[in-house]
Design a protein around this motif. Structure first.
Motif, short mmCIF file in Angstrom:
data_model
loop_
_atom_site.label_atom_id
_atom_site.label_comp_id
_atom_site.label_asym_id
_atom_site.label_seq_id
_atom_site.Cartn_x
_atom_site.Cartn_y
_atom_site.Cartn_z
N ASP A 87 0.81 -1.22 0.00
CA ASP A 87 0.00 0.00 0.00
C ASP A 87 0.85 1.27 0.00
N HIS A 88 2.08 1.17 0.48
CA HIS A 88 2.93 2.34 0.63
C HIS A 88 4.17 2.21 -0.25
N ASP A 91 7.33 0.68 1.31
CA ASP A 91 7.27 -0.78 1.47
C ASP A 91 7.49 -1.47 0.12
#
Length: 179
Positions: A87-88, A91
């Motif tokens: 999601d990020h 990451d």
């Protein structure tokens, strides 16, 4: 999630060009992990239908079972897919770095136990493209350009097929965005 998800596939498939490995060979013992990765691709399809958390959890469980010291080919493939499920952007970058590190340790002999025609060099255009995309998302255009240049320098490793055409197209698109 990555906007290069359509080019994340690693060449070959779970059964490879030569069919499944014999169960009594080293590749045959590994085939069980590759089968689990292939099943995990159902998770990728789930993500494409909006069930990203389910897909990520499936692959993360497989990563935990494999471990940081697991087979380098499996780590490369799995990290490559996991990056796309984050999601990020930070990451995603970390998973893409893991995939690249695994590819850097992958020998041609190991890759070819999976598929006899598989060339490790052919992984690099996609891996560097994904890192370039990650850096752009993080507002790091100079690092994005550096990774994109690495992708461009490795394009000659790709065969002339639909997968490679997708990589080349994505490189061109990102090049345009970085101007």
């Amino acid at each position: 999630m990555s906007d290069t998800s359509d080019v994340r596939a690693v060449p070959g498939g779970p059964d490879g060009a030569d069919g499944p490995a014999r169960a009594d060979s080293p590749a045959g013992r590994d085939d069980q992990v590759l089968t689990r990765i292939a099943l995990g691709l159902d998770g990728v399809q789930a993500a494409q239908r909006g069930r990203t958390a389910e897909a990520r959890a499936s692959f993360e469980a497989l990563w935990a079972a494999l471990g940081e010291r697991g087979d380098v080919f499996h780590r490369c493939v799995l990290a490559h897919y996991l990056a796309d499920l984050q999601d990020h952007p930070q990451d995603e970058l970390e998973w893409d770095r893991r995939a690249l590190a695994a590819a850097d340790s992958l020998t041609a002999e190991r890759a070819q136990t999976y598929e006899s025609a598989l060339q490790v060099r052919a992984f690099y255009p996609s891996l560097h493209l994904n890192l370039a995309s990650d850096h752009l998302k993080l507002g790091e255009p100079d690092l994005a350009r550096e990774q994109l240049e690495r992708a461009v320098r490795s394009l000659d490793a790709l065969p002339e097929d639909a997968y490679s055409a997708g990589i080349r197209s994505a490189v061109d698109e990102l090049r345009q965005r970085l101007r």
